[in-house]
Design a protein around this motif. Structure first.
Motif, mmCIF file in Angstrom:
data_model
loop_
_atom_site.group_PDB
_atom_site.id
_atom_site.type_symbol
_atom_site.label_atom_id
_atom_site.label_comp_id
_atom_site.label_asym_id
_atom_site.label_seq_id
_atom_site.Cartn_x
_atom_site.Cartn_y
_atom_site.Cartn_z
ATOM 1 N N ILE A 197 0.030 -10.125 5.584
ATOM 2 C CA ILE A 197 -0.202 -8.700 5.807
ATOM 3 C C ILE A 197 0.774 -7.905 4.949
ATOM 4 N N SER A 198 0.219 -7.118 4.034
ATOM 5 C CA SER A 198 1.063 -6.359 3.110
ATOM 6 C C SER A 198 1.274 -4.912 3.554
ATOM 7 N N PHE A 199 0.372 -4.404 4.412
ATOM 8 C CA PHE A 199 0.481 -3.001 4.819
ATOM 9 C C PHE A 199 -0.256 -2.790 6.132
ATOM 10 N N VAL A 200 0.337 -1.998 7.007
ATOM 11 C CA VAL A 200 -0.304 -1.618 8.270
ATOM 12 C C VAL A 200 -0.655 -0.142 8.181
ATOM 13 N N ARG A 201 -1.934 0.170 8.245
ATOM 14 C CA ARG A 201 -2.384 1.540 8.092
ATOM 15 C C ARG A 201 -2.207 2.340 9.383
ATOM 16 N N GLU A 202 -2.221 3.667 9.245
ATOM 17 C CA GLU A 202 -2.056 4.536 10.410
ATOM 18 C C GLU A 202 -3.189 4.381 11.416
ATOM 19 N N ASP A 203 -4.389 3.996 10.921
ATOM 20 C CA ASP A 203 -5.531 3.843 11.835
ATOM 21 C C ASP A 203 -5.567 2.473 12.497
ATOM 22 N N GLY A 204 -4.522 1.674 12.306
ATOM 23 C CA GLY A 204 -4.442 0.371 12.965
ATOM 24 C C GLY A 204 -5.112 -0.755 12.214
ATOM 25 N N ARG A 205 -5.633 -0.467 11.013
ATOM 26 C CA ARG A 205 -6.198 -1.532 10.187
ATOM 27 C C ARG A 205 -5.116 -2.127 9.297
ATOM 28 N N LEU A 206 -5.463 -3.255 8.694
ATOM 29 C CA LEU A 206 -4.485 -3.984 7.897
ATOM 30 C C LEU A 206 -4.957 -4.143 6.453
ATOM 31 N N ASN A 207 -4.012 -4.175 5.543
ATOM 32 C CA ASN A 207 -4.261 -4.613 4.181
ATOM 33 C C ASN A 207 -3.549 -5.947 4.013
ATOM 34 N N GLY A 208 -4.191 -6.861 3.291
ATOM 35 C CA GLY A 208 -3.607 -8.189 3.148
ATOM 36 C C GLY A 208 -3.613 -8.685 1.727
ATOM 37 N N SER A 209 -2.868 -9.746 1.501
ATOM 38 C CA SER A 209 -2.804 -10.372 0.188
ATOM 39 C C SER A 209 -2.803 -11.882 0.352
ATOM 40 N N MET A 210 -3.561 -12.553 -0.514
ATOM 41 C CA MET A 210 -3.571 -14.014 -0.521
ATOM 42 C C MET A 210 -2.514 -14.557 -1.489
ATOM 43 N N LYS A 211 -1.824 -13.643 -2.179
ATOM 44 C CA LYS A 211 -0.812 -14.051 -3.143
ATOM 45 C C LYS A 211 0.568 -14.081 -2.496
ATOM 46 N N GLU A 212 1.466 -14.804 -3.125
ATOM 47 C CA GLU A 212 2.847 -14.827 -2.662
ATOM 48 C C GLU A 212 3.466 -13.446 -2.890
ATOM 49 N N ARG A 213 4.574 -13.186 -2.222
ATOM 50 C CA ARG A 213 5.315 -11.969 -2.504
ATOM 51 C C ARG A 213 5.666 -11.924 -3.982
ATOM 52 N N LYS A 214 5.811 -10.725 -4.522
ATOM 53 C CA LYS A 214 5.969 -10.579 -5.965
ATOM 54 C C LYS A 214 7.118 -11.394 -6.533
ATOM 55 N N GLU A 215 8.249 -11.392 -5.799
ATOM 56 C CA GLU A 215 9.395 -12.114 -6.356
ATOM 57 C C GLU A 215 9.129 -13.617 -6.420
ATOM 58 N N VAL A 216 8.315 -14.116 -5.489
ATOM 59 C CA VAL A 216 7.946 -15.532 -5.514
ATOM 60 C C VAL A 216 6.895 -15.774 -6.589
ATOM 61 N N GLN A 217 5.916 -14.849 -6.660
ATOM 62 C CA GLN A 217 4.839 -14.998 -7.630
ATOM 63 C C GLN A 217 5.357 -14.931 -9.062
ATOM 64 N N TYR A 218 6.352 -14.037 -9.291
ATOM 65 C CA TYR A 218 6.930 -13.952 -10.643
ATOM 66 C C TYR A 218 7.394 -15.322 -11.099
ATOM 67 N N GLY A 219 8.112 -16.003 -10.204
ATOM 68 C CA GLY A 219 8.655 -17.315 -10.564
ATOM 69 C C GLY A 219 7.565 -18.340 -10.822
ATOM 70 N N GLU A 220 6.521 -18.336 -9.980
ATOM 71 C CA GLU A 220 5.422 -19.290 -10.155
ATOM 72 C C GLU A 220 4.663 -19.014 -11.448
ATOM 73 N N ASP A 221 4.422 -17.726 -11.741
ATOM 74 C CA ASP A 221 3.719 -17.376 -12.969
ATOM 75 C C ASP A 221 4.560 -17.732 -14.200
ATOM 76 N N ALA A 222 5.865 -17.480 -14.105
ATOM 77 C CA ALA A 222 6.747 -17.809 -15.224
ATOM 78 C C ALA A 222 6.752 -19.314 -15.482
ATOM 79 N N ASP A 223 6.786 -20.103 -14.417
ATOM 80 C CA ASP A 223 6.742 -21.564 -14.569
ATOM 81 C C ASP A 223 5.429 -21.998 -15.212
ATOM 82 N N LYS A 224 4.346 -21.316 -14.834
ATOM 83 C CA LYS A 224 3.034 -21.643 -15.390
ATOM 84 C C LYS A 224 3.017 -21.390 -16.903
#
Length: 287
Positions: A197-224
């Motif tokens: 869950i990346s964001f909780v909206r005021e109306d009680g809905r959620l935004n989500g991401s299937m990706k790692e947090r950016k700092e983790v993803q940066y490292g994985e992408d750099a390794d790739k």
């Protein structure tokens, strides 16, 4: 009498292969295979009405997972490219979710074992079909989320796919939206995935991401990128000026993710860009 009804009926007549049931006015056939026990004249039985494989109104003592006026999750058991997908509704005849109620792109169709949130409807001939649960019905059953859920990992099942992304209902019945940029591969109807869950909206809905947090993803992408360079003897004809569609095709990442990963490697003095090429800094390797 009509398909989708659950009735208490009386055994009026018996035949070698089943029973004729009566509601006092009309009769319907209950095949012996659809009876849970041996029946006798004047016995009362509760049955569900449906159209059999020859499109005749028939009865079964098996009760459906989802009845008329209800909705629920049904498992996909088969796919017909010309007709749609078939769902297991707990009775002998599978329930069709017609092609018109499915996405235009077949890769967004559900696959066998996926779960679809549906209700029942009748076609012009009175036959039972599945229909996707409407947004209004989803809103009625959905729970409100609060800020404490941010960054938590949840599981959800896709109930709607649009151009911008996909809507899911989580295991705790929260509405969650995943934008296409936050997906790992295209999502399809009925697919169950785990995401953050990346964001909780005021109306009680959620935004989500299937990706790692950016700092983790940066490292994985750099390794790739580094592995790719090593496999190409330390150089590749791609830089932060390369077109986005080329980057996505070659590395399955967005242009912005590519630039962040490349920037990380350059900041660490592991690579450099020279004349339209990205190269491993050899002096570091030799040391």
């Amino acid at each position: 009498m009509a398909a989708g009804m659950t009735l208490t009926m009386t055994v009026a007549r018996k035949t070698e292969i089943g029973y004729f049931l009566s509601d006092g006015k009309d009769e319907v056939f209950l095949h012996a295979n659809e009876a849970h026990e041996r029946l006798h004249i004047d016995d009362e039985v509760e049955v569900f009405l449906y159209h059999d494989h020859e499109n005749r109104l028939a009865a079964t003592m098996d009760m459906p997972h989802v009845g008329m006026g209800e909705y629920g999750w049904l498992e996909v058991v088969d796919i017909s490219p010309r007709m749609g997908v078939f769902l297991d509704n707990g009775i002998n005849k599978d329930l069709l979710l017609f092609i018109d109620d499915l996405p235009k792109h077949s890769d967004e169709w559900p696959r066998p074992k996926d779960q679809m949130l549906v209700a029942l409807k009748q076609d012009k001939l009175g036959r039972l079909l599945a229909k996707p649960v409407t947004e209004n019905e989803i809103v009625k059953i959905a729970a409100m989320a609060d800020e404490s859920m941010k960054n938590k990992s949840v599981e959800g099942t896709v109930y709607k796919v649009i151009q911008a992304g996909a809507f899911l209902l989580t295991e705790d019945e929260h509405i969650l939206f995943i934008h296409r940029d936050e997906m790992v591969g295209r999502l399809r109807l009925g697919q169950t995935v785990r995401c953050r869950i990346s964001f909780v909206r005021e109306d009680g809905r959620l935004n989500g991401s299937m990706k790692e947090r950016k700092e983790v993803q940066y490292g994985e992408d750099a390794d790739k990128l580094l592995r790719y360079l090593i496999n190409r003897d330390g150089a590749m004809p791609y830089t932060d000026s390369t077109e986005a569609d080329v980057i996505r095709e070659k590395f399955q990442m967005s242009k912005s993710s590519f630039k962040r990963a490349l920037g990380k490697l350059m900041k660490e003095r592991r690579v450099e860009q020279v004349d339209g090429w990205t190269k491993i800094i050899q002096s570091e390797q030799e040391e």
